[in-house]
Scaffold this motif. Structure first.
Motif, mmCIF file in Angstrom:
data_model
loop_
_atom_site.group_PDB
_atom_site.id
_atom_site.type_symbol
_atom_site.label_atom_id
_atom_site.label_comp_id
_atom_site.label_asym_id
_atom_site.label_seq_id
_atom_site.Cartn_x
_atom_site.Cartn_y
_atom_site.Cartn_z
ATOM 1 N N HIS A 1 44.614 -25.404 -27.153
ATOM 2 C CA HIS A 1 43.227 -25.478 -27.603
ATOM 3 C C HIS A 1 42.589 -24.095 -27.439
ATOM 4 N N PHE A 2 41.819 -23.682 -28.431
ATOM 5 C CA PHE A 2 41.170 -22.370 -28.392
ATOM 6 C C PHE A 2 39.687 -22.525 -28.079
ATOM 7 N N LEU A 3 39.236 -21.762 -27.115
ATOM 8 C CA LEU A 3 37.810 -21.771 -26.779
ATOM 9 C C LEU A 3 37.277 -20.345 -26.901
ATOM 10 N N GLU A 4 36.271 -20.178 -27.740
ATOM 11 C CA GLU A 4 35.655 -18.850 -27.927
ATOM 12 C C GLU A 4 34.617 -18.645 -26.829
ATOM 13 N N GLY A 5 34.929 -17.741 -25.914
ATOM 14 C CA GLY A 5 34.028 -17.498 -24.787
ATOM 15 C C GLY A 5 32.634 -17.078 -25.224
ATOM 16 N N ASP A 6 32.553 -16.342 -26.332
ATOM 17 C CA ASP A 6 31.232 -15.898 -26.813
ATOM 18 C C ASP A 6 30.306 -17.082 -27.081
ATOM 19 N N ASP A 7 30.866 -18.235 -27.435
ATOM 20 C CA ASP A 7 30.038 -19.408 -27.744
ATOM 21 C C ASP A 7 29.379 -19.989 -26.488
ATOM 22 N N GLN B 1 26.614 -14.232 -14.782
ATOM 23 C CA GLN B 1 26.882 -15.340 -13.856
ATOM 24 C C GLN B 1 26.886 -16.705 -14.559
ATOM 25 N N GLY B 2 25.833 -16.961 -15.331
ATOM 26 C CA GLY B 2 25.727 -18.255 -16.014
ATOM 27 C C GLY B 2 26.833 -18.438 -17.046
ATOM 28 N N TRP B 3 27.246 -17.337 -17.620
ATOM 29 C CA TRP B 3 28.340 -17.377 -18.609
ATOM 30 C C TRP B 3 29.648 -17.792 -17.920
ATOM 31 N N PHE B 4 29.939 -17.157 -16.782
ATOM 32 C CA PHE B 4 31.174 -17.519 -16.069
ATOM 33 C C PHE B 4 31.128 -18.977 -15.625
ATOM 34 N N GLU B 5 29.946 -19.416 -15.211
ATOM 35 C CA GLU B 5 29.826 -20.829 -14.781
ATOM 36 C C GLU B 5 30.117 -21.769 -15.950
ATOM 37 N N ALA B 6 29.622 -21.404 -17.130
ATOM 38 C CA ALA B 6 29.868 -22.251 -18.313
ATOM 39 C C ALA B 6 31.353 -22.260 -18.670
ATOM 40 N N ILE B 7 31.998 -21.119 -18.547
ATOM 41 C CA ILE B 7 33.442 -21.053 -18.833
ATOM 42 C C ILE B 7 34.199 -21.906 -17.822
ATOM 43 N N HIS C 1 46.602 -27.535 -22.942
ATOM 44 C CA HIS C 1 46.704 -26.104 -22.654
ATOM 45 C C HIS C 1 45.536 -25.405 -23.348
ATOM 46 N N LEU C 2 45.029 -24.397 -22.660
ATOM 47 C CA LEU C 2 43.782 -23.790 -23.117
ATOM 48 C C LEU C 2 43.917 -22.271 -23.223
ATOM 49 N N ILE C 3 43.325 -21.721 -24.280
ATOM 50 C CA ILE C 3 43.278 -20.257 -24.449
ATOM 51 C C ILE C 3 41.823 -19.879 -24.661
ATOM 52 N N ILE C 4 41.319 -19.001 -23.802
ATOM 53 C CA ILE C 4 39.894 -18.651 -23.825
ATOM 54 C C ILE C 4 39.723 -17.143 -23.978
ATOM 55 N N THR C 5 38.760 -16.755 -24.801
ATOM 56 C CA THR C 5 38.391 -15.338 -24.843
ATOM 57 C C THR C 5 37.262 -15.089 -23.852
ATOM 58 N N CYS C 6 37.422 -14.039 -23.095
ATOM 59 C CA CYS C 6 36.372 -13.641 -22.136
ATOM 60 C C CYS C 6 36.645 -12.189 -21.774
ATOM 61 N N SER C 7 35.643 -11.340 -21.894
ATOM 62 C CA SER C 7 35.871 -9.899 -21.661
ATOM 63 C C SER C 7 36.497 -9.625 -20.289
ATOM 64 N N LEU D 1 37.017 -16.129 -12.322
ATOM 65 C CA LEU D 1 37.755 -17.028 -13.230
ATOM 66 C C LEU D 1 38.993 -17.596 -12.532
ATOM 67 N N ARG D 2 39.647 -16.777 -11.725
ATOM 68 C CA ARG D 2 40.832 -17.253 -10.973
ATOM 69 C C ARG D 2 40.449 -18.402 -10.044
ATOM 70 N N GLU D 3 39.355 -18.221 -9.336
ATOM 71 C CA GLU D 3 38.947 -19.269 -8.385
ATOM 72 C C GLU D 3 38.665 -20.581 -9.112
ATOM 73 N N GLY D 4 37.995 -20.471 -10.256
ATOM 74 C CA GLY D 4 37.678 -21.671 -11.043
ATOM 75 C C GLY D 4 38.947 -22.384 -11.496
ATOM 76 N N CYS D 5 39.922 -21.614 -11.952
ATOM 77 C CA CYS D 5 41.169 -22.229 -12.448
ATOM 78 C C CYS D 5 41.969 -22.845 -11.308
ATOM 79 N N ASP D 6 41.894 -22.223 -10.146
ATOM 80 C CA ASP D 6 42.552 -22.788 -8.968
ATOM 81 C C ASP D 6 41.945 -24.145 -8.627
ATOM 82 N N ARG D 7 40.626 -24.186 -8.628
ATOM 83 C CA ARG D 7 39.929 -25.446 -8.306
ATOM 84 C C ARG D 7 40.242 -26.520 -9.337
#
Ligand SMILES: Nc1ncnc2c1ncn2[C@@H]1O[C@H](COP(=O)(O)OP(=O)(O)O)[C@@H](O)[C@H]1O
Ligand SMILES: O=C(O)[C@H](O)[C@@H](O)[C@H](O)[C@H](O)COP(=O)(O)O
Length: 198
Positions: free
Chosen positions: A43-49, A71-77, A93-99, A109-115
Motif C-alpha cells: 500500500h502506498f501512502l503519500e506523506g505530503d497528504d 511534529q504534528g506531521w510525524f504524529e499523523a504518519i 505492507h506499507l510504503i510511505i514518502t516522508c522527507s 518514525l523508528r519508535e512509532g514503527c516499533d510500537r
C-alpha cells in the motif's frame, strides 16, 4: 526491531513491513515509492497528504518548516502506520514518502514503527547534489513545494550515517527508471533476507 508481530488481541499475524522513501524535496520520493508499491504489492501512502494545512501553506510560500511544525506531521504518519498494521487486510505492507531529513526525524518514525510491531522497517534515502534537485523542482509543475525550499532542506539535512543499519542511500543522479530499478533490487533483497530469518 523485533521479529515478533501481534495484534492488540494477541493473535498472531503475518509479518508486515514498512518502507520509508525519504530525502529532500524533489529527490523523487513519490516517483520511486509509487513504483515500489506497485511492484511489491504494498500500500502506498503519500506523506505530503498528511501535512496540516498550515504546513502546506508555509511551504507554498517557500518558508522552511521547523521541527515544531513537523511534529504534528510525524504524529499523523505514526497514527496512519499504526492503524494500517492493526488492520487484518491481506496486503498489510506499507510504503510511505516522508522527507525524514534529520536523524531525529528518522528516530521518531523508528519508535512509532516499533510500537506498531512492524516486523521490518527500512529507509531509502534518495540523494543528489542540491543543484540537481533545484533544477528538478523548478521543472516540476503543480506542486505546493517550491524550488526555493531545496536550499533550506540541504542546510538541515543529516544523511543516514553508517550506524543507521536500517537505511540505504540511493543516488538519484541517474535517470528515474534506473533509480527505480536499483531501489527495487535492494528492497527485494532486503525482504527476501527477512523471510529467510522467519
Ligand atoms: N531520477 C530522476 N531523474 C530525472 N527526473 C526525476 C528523477 N526522479 C524524479 N524526477 C522528477 O523530479 C521531479 C520531482 O520528483 P518527485 O517524485 O515529485 O520528488 P519528491 O516526491 O521527492 O518531491 C518530478 O518532476 C519527477 O518526474
Ligand atoms: O521540511 C520538511 O521536512 C519537508 O519540507 C517535507 O515536509 C517535504 O519535503 C515536503 O512535504 C515537500 O514535499 P516533497 O518533499 O514531496 O517535495
Amino acid at each position: 526491531m523485533s521479529s515478533l508481530n501481534g495484534s492488540d488481541q494477541g493473535s498472531v499475524k503475518e509479518p508486515s513491513w514498512i518502507l520509508f522513501v525519504s530525502g529532500p524535496t524533489g529527490s523523487g520520493k513519490s516517483s520511486v515509492a509509487k513504483f515500489l508499491a506497485s511492484k511489491l504489492g504494498a500500500h502506498f501512502l503519500e506523506g505530503d497528504d498528511l501535512h496540516p494545512k498550515a504546513n502546506i501553506d508555509k511551504m507554498h510560500r517557500g518558508e522552511p518548516l521547523t521541527d515544531a511544525d513537523r511534529q504534528g506531521w510525524f504524529e499523523a504518519i505514526d497514527e496512519q502506520a499504526s492503524a494500517y498494521n492493526r488492520q487484518q487486510s491481506q496486503h498489510h505492507h506499507l510504503i510511505i514518502t516522508c522527507s525524514a531529513l534529520k536523524r531525529a526525524h528518522r528516530d521518531i518514525l523508528r519508535e512509532g514503527c516499533d510500537r506498531a510491531w512492524y516486523s521490518l522497517m527500512h529507509f531509502f534515502f534518495l540523494d543528489a547534489p542540491e543543484s540537481l534537485l533545484r533544477q528538478r523542482t523548478e521543472a516540476r509543475q503543480n506542486h505546493f513545494a517550491k524550488s526555493n525550499l531545496v536550499h533550506s532542506q540541504f542546510e538541515v539535512l543529516e544523511r543516514p550515517r553508517i550506524d543507521e543499519y536500517d537505511a540505504t542511500i540511493i543516488s538519484v543522479v541517474p535517470p528515474l527508471d534506473e533509480v527505480q530499478a536499483e531501489t527495487l533490487k535492494v528492497a527485494t533483497q532486503l525482504l527476501s533476507n527477512e523471510r529467510a530469518y522467519k
